[in-house]
Design a protein around this motif. Structure first.
Motif, mmCIF file in Angstrom:
data_model
loop_
_atom_site.group_PDB
_atom_site.id
_atom_site.type_symbol
_atom_site.label_atom_id
_atom_site.label_comp_id
_atom_site.label_asym_id
_atom_site.label_seq_id
_atom_site.Cartn_x
_atom_site.Cartn_y
_atom_site.Cartn_z
ATOM 1 N N SER A 149 10.338 18.468 -7.774
ATOM 2 C CA SER A 149 11.015 17.199 -7.540
ATOM 3 C C SER A 149 11.453 17.101 -6.081
ATOM 4 C CB SER A 149 12.205 17.024 -8.480
ATOM 5 O OG SER A 149 12.661 15.676 -8.465
ATOM 6 N N THR A 150 12.197 16.043 -5.762
ATOM 7 C CA THR A 150 12.500 15.732 -4.370
ATOM 8 C C THR A 150 13.730 14.847 -4.273
ATOM 9 O OG1 THR A 150 11.593 14.694 -2.366
ATOM 10 C CG2 THR A 150 10.991 13.701 -4.449
ATOM 11 N N PHE A 151 14.362 14.867 -3.102
ATOM 12 C CA PHE A 151 15.442 13.932 -2.793
ATOM 13 C C PHE A 151 14.923 12.700 -2.053
ATOM 14 C CE2 PHE A 151 17.630 18.056 -3.133
ATOM 15 C CZ PHE A 151 18.622 17.724 -4.049
ATOM 16 N N SER A 152 13.607 12.605 -1.900
ATOM 17 C CA SER A 152 13.022 11.500 -1.127
ATOM 18 C C SER A 152 13.273 10.142 -1.759
ATOM 19 C CB SER A 152 11.507 11.711 -0.965
ATOM 20 O OG SER A 152 11.246 12.823 -0.135
ATOM 21 N N LYS A 153 13.331 10.081 -3.095
ATOM 22 C CA LYS A 153 13.494 8.799 -3.766
ATOM 23 C C LYS A 153 14.949 8.517 -4.130
ATOM 24 C CE LYS A 153 9.001 8.652 -3.692
ATOM 25 N NZ LYS A 153 8.694 10.009 -3.199
ATOM 26 N N THR A 154 15.814 9.552 -4.097
ATOM 27 C CA THR A 154 17.213 9.361 -4.453
ATOM 28 C C THR A 154 18.116 9.243 -3.234
ATOM 29 O OG1 THR A 154 17.465 11.762 -4.644
ATOM 30 C CG2 THR A 154 16.997 10.525 -6.668
ATOM 31 N N VAL A 155 17.750 9.889 -2.105
ATOM 32 C CA VAL A 155 18.537 9.802 -0.873
ATOM 33 C C VAL A 155 17.700 9.151 0.216
ATOM 34 C CG1 VAL A 155 19.927 11.041 0.820
ATOM 35 C CG2 VAL A 155 19.860 11.848 -1.547
ATOM 36 N N THR A 180 12.638 25.649 5.008
ATOM 37 C CA THR A 180 12.755 24.202 5.174
ATOM 38 C C THR A 180 13.930 23.887 6.099
ATOM 39 O OG1 THR A 180 11.799 23.800 2.988
ATOM 40 C CG2 THR A 180 13.184 22.053 3.892
ATOM 41 N N ASN A 181 13.837 22.766 6.805
ATOM 42 C CA ASN A 181 14.872 22.330 7.752
ATOM 43 C C ASN A 181 16.276 22.575 7.191
ATOM 44 O OD1 ASN A 181 16.820 20.585 9.062
ATOM 45 N ND2 ASN A 181 15.093 19.534 10.008
ATOM 46 N N PHE A 182 17.000 23.529 7.792
ATOM 47 C CA PHE A 182 18.275 23.953 7.227
ATOM 48 C C PHE A 182 19.376 22.915 7.451
ATOM 49 C CE2 PHE A 182 22.011 26.889 6.928
ATOM 50 C CZ PHE A 182 21.785 27.286 5.613
ATOM 51 N N PHE A 183 19.356 22.262 8.588
ATOM 52 C CA PHE A 183 20.353 21.238 8.874
ATOM 53 C C PHE A 183 20.241 20.098 7.860
ATOM 54 C CE2 PHE A 183 21.933 17.665 11.723
ATOM 55 C CZ PHE A 183 23.266 18.009 11.591
ATOM 56 N N ALA A 184 19.007 19.686 7.563
ATOM 57 C CA ALA A 184 18.794 18.624 6.582
ATOM 58 C C ALA A 184 19.244 19.070 5.187
ATOM 59 C CB ALA A 184 17.325 18.212 6.555
ATOM 60 N N GLY A 187 0.790 -1.229 0.000
ATOM 61 C CA GLY A 187 0.000 0.000 0.000
ATOM 62 C C GLY A 187 0.816 1.270 0.000
ATOM 63 N N GLY A 188 1.920 1.318 0.742
ATOM 64 C CA GLY A 188 2.686 2.545 0.861
ATOM 65 C C GLY A 188 3.550 2.809 -0.351
ATOM 66 N N GLY A 189 4.025 4.066 -0.463
ATOM 67 C CA GLY A 189 4.975 4.410 -1.515
ATOM 68 C C GLY A 189 6.365 4.494 -0.932
ATOM 69 N N LEU A 190 6.796 3.442 -0.273
ATOM 70 C CA LEU A 190 8.031 3.497 0.509
ATOM 71 C C LEU A 190 9.253 3.082 -0.305
ATOM 72 C CD1 LEU A 190 6.807 1.865 3.851
ATOM 73 C CD2 LEU A 190 6.839 4.276 3.221
ATOM 74 N N PRO A 191 10.327 3.895 -0.243
ATOM 75 C CA PRO A 191 11.601 3.433 -0.806
ATOM 76 C C PRO A 191 12.152 2.283 0.035
ATOM 77 C CG PRO A 191 11.587 5.824 -0.473
ATOM 78 C CD PRO A 191 10.404 5.273 0.243
ATOM 79 N N ALA A 192 13.070 1.524 -0.536
ATOM 80 C CA ALA A 192 13.698 0.421 0.192
ATOM 81 C C ALA A 192 14.590 0.979 1.298
ATOM 82 C CB ALA A 192 14.527 -0.425 -0.763
ATOM 83 N N PRO A 248 13.449 9.731 2.282
ATOM 84 C CA PRO A 248 12.260 10.578 2.390
ATOM 85 C C PRO A 248 12.133 11.329 3.707
ATOM 86 C CG PRO A 248 11.658 8.283 2.716
ATOM 87 C CD PRO A 248 13.119 8.294 2.370
ATOM 88 N N GLY A 249 12.761 10.830 4.772
ATOM 89 C CA GLY A 249 12.537 11.395 6.096
ATOM 90 C C GLY A 249 13.063 12.808 6.273
ATOM 91 N N TYR A 250 14.024 13.225 5.459
ATOM 92 C CA TYR A 250 14.564 14.583 5.574
ATOM 93 C C TYR A 250 13.606 15.629 5.033
ATOM 94 C CZ TYR A 250 19.232 12.905 6.873
ATOM 95 O OH TYR A 250 20.301 12.343 7.513
ATOM 96 N N ARG A 251 12.666 15.223 4.184
ATOM 97 C CA ARG A 251 11.650 16.102 3.602
ATOM 98 C C ARG A 251 12.277 17.271 2.854
ATOM 99 N NH1 ARG A 251 9.155 13.700 2.161
ATOM 100 N NH2 ARG A 251 7.297 14.969 1.904
ATOM 101 N N ILE A 252 13.171 16.977 1.917
ATOM 102 C CA ILE A 252 13.811 18.015 1.113
ATOM 103 C C ILE A 252 13.414 17.837 -0.352
ATOM 104 C CG2 ILE A 252 15.957 19.134 0.427
ATOM 105 C CD1 ILE A 252 15.406 19.354 3.394
ATOM 106 N N GLY A 253 12.717 18.831 -0.881
ATOM 107 C CA GLY A 253 12.343 18.847 -2.286
ATOM 108 C C GLY A 253 12.646 20.211 -2.874
ATOM 109 N N TRP A 254 12.222 20.423 -4.112
ATOM 110 C CA TRP A 254 12.448 21.738 -4.716
ATOM 111 C C TRP A 254 11.458 22.010 -5.830
ATOM 112 C CZ3 TRP A 254 15.616 17.607 -6.108
ATOM 113 C CH2 TRP A 254 15.800 17.357 -7.474
ATOM 114 N N VAL A 255 11.340 23.294 -6.146
ATOM 115 C CA VAL A 255 10.578 23.774 -7.295
ATOM 116 C C VAL A 255 11.537 24.549 -8.183
ATOM 117 C CG1 VAL A 255 8.703 25.257 -8.084
ATOM 118 C CG2 VAL A 255 8.442 23.953 -5.964
ATOM 119 N N CYS A 256 11.472 24.301 -9.484
ATOM 120 C CA CYS A 256 12.257 25.043 -10.474
ATOM 121 C C CYS A 256 11.273 25.725 -11.417
ATOM 122 C CB CYS A 256 13.189 24.107 -11.239
ATOM 123 S SG CYS A 256 14.141 24.913 -12.557
ATOM 124 N N ALA A 257 11.305 27.044 -11.441
ATOM 125 C CA ALA A 257 10.349 27.807 -12.251
ATOM 126 C C ALA A 257 10.909 29.205 -12.506
ATOM 127 C CB ALA A 257 9.006 27.901 -11.516
#
Length: 392
Positions: free
Chosen positions: A229-235, A265-269, A30-35, A237-246
């Motif tokens: 896009s996001t770093f959730s699937k490449t690094v 957004t969380n600066f340390f992350a 059910g979830g969209g969880l990375p390994a 998901p728990g850090y919650r770091i994504g971006w918008v390019c426009a």
């Protein structure tokens, strides 16, 4: 007492049912969880210590809303590799790509506006947009993704269209990928009809066939594509770091809404992600992730082929994390999920991914977050249940 938009803040029936799957006794697709094996725990432990030693105070202080300058520069390079020529001023760091969708809704939507979207589309995008009372015009899909001819029909038959929302790479929920020819055609359609496109691209790096396709934004000649896009699937998901390019004009509006939401957004992350990209080979990391996901995809497809009734149709994704199952119309997956949970297997019913409802005979299966032995067992159980339902 509450605003009218709180009408949409009802507990999802799907999520309430899937709460039952949060148990070691349930095999959950059910979830969209990375390994979890893909998370760089050791590397991040080392990076955390380095940041605290070198920039401890700075990492804990308030920061600018636009995001960490070093991380935005890294994202500019990532965009360049995809054929998108941009600058740090065109990048906003968000709290996951989900915040990018929320800011999009706040910046663009008035009550009664029309959103064009794939049919089906990403459930959490629907939830981000709905509180602003839009109408949804669903665009047909086939194995090559969104159908341009139907997009034109929906543009010409709807009013007050604000944007097209699309997930072109290994779409959530179907796993389909928009073909190269259609990417070019949709960019041309956007120019002709002055259409804004929200390109949601969390899965593009999870490519199993070594045949990455350029983003829609790489064909954008008029600043019409907003890339999320996001770093959730490449690094992770728990850090919650994504971006918008426009274009900067749009980013400036997003920044104002972000300042009213979380300031930054969380600066340390952000510093951790930036240091990870500077210090380690992300391509090697992704190669390892892809090997895991491809093997699990193959296991799921092989088990489906052996155990599901012949009346069942399903997608064969070349990347990403999901595949889509279409059952005979006589089967309601809401009822099927209840029976499946009693047998120790969870999935997401497909009707949740259609903003205008219907399609009760569909389901989404996640393969990325489930070990292969559990995939074989869980899919075999689902196959047994489906045979029982069809033989009724």
């Amino acid at each position: 007492m509450f605003a009218r938009r709180t009408e949409f803040l009802k507990a999802s029936e799907v999520r309430e049912l899937l709460k039952l799957s949060d148990s070691d006794e349930i095999i959950s697709f059910g979830g969209g969880l990375p390994a979890e094996e893909s998370f760089p725990v050791g590397e991040m432990r080392e990076i955390c210590n380095q940041i605290l030693e070198e920039s401890g105070v700075k990492s804990m202080q308030y920061a600018i809303s636009e995001g960490h300058a070093g991380l935005r520069n890294i994202i500019v390079k990532l965009m360049e590799e995809k054929g998108i020529h941009t600058s740090p001023d065109d990048i906003l760091i968000t709290s996951g790509s989900q915040q990018g969708l929320d800011l999009t809704a706040k910046a663009f939507l008035d009550e009664g506006d029309t959103i064009l979207c794939e049919s089906p589309t990403y459930l959490s995008a629907i939830n981000a947009f709905k509180p602003f009372y839009p109408r949804f015009a669903e665009i047909d899909m086939d194995e090559e993704g969104l159908v341009p001819e139907d997009l034109i029909r929906k543009i010409e038959s709807n009013s007050r269209i604000k944007f097209l929302y699309t997930v072109p790479d290994y779409q959530n929920p179907t796993g389909r990928r928009l073909s190269l020819e259609r990417r070019k055609e949709i960019a041309e359609i956007a120019n002709k009809y002055k259409l804004i496109i929200i390109e949601d691209s969390p899965y593009s790096e999870l490519c199993f066939d070594n045949r990455k396709l350029p983003p829609l934004k790489s064909f954008d000649t008029q600043g019409r594509v907003i890339y999320v896009s996001t770093f959730s699937k490449t690094v992770c998901p728990g850090y919650r770091i994504g971006w918008v390019c426009a274009p900067q004009e749009i980013i400036n509006k997003y920044v104002l809404f972000k300042q009213g939401t979380d300031i930054h957004t969380n600066f340390f992350a952000q510093m951790q992600i930036a240091r990870y990209y500077e210090k380690y080979d992300i391509k090697e990391h992704l190669k390892s992730n892809i090997e895991i996901y491809k093997s699990r995809r193959d296991t799921m497809l092989d088990t489906i082929e052996r155990t599901f009734p012949k009346e069942v149709e399903y997608t064969r994704p070349e990347g990403g994390m999901f595949l889509w199952v279409t059952l005979p119309e006589s089967i309601n997956t809401k009822e099927l999920l209840v029976k499946s949970l009693k047998r120790g297997v969870a999935f997401v019913q497909g009707s949740a991914f259609f903003p205008n409802g219907g399609h009760e005979n569909t389901m989404r299966l996640n393969f990325s977050g489930v070990r292969e032995d559990k995939i074989r067992k869980g899919i075999s159980i689902l196959g047994e249940i489906l045979k029982e339902e069809i033989d009724k």
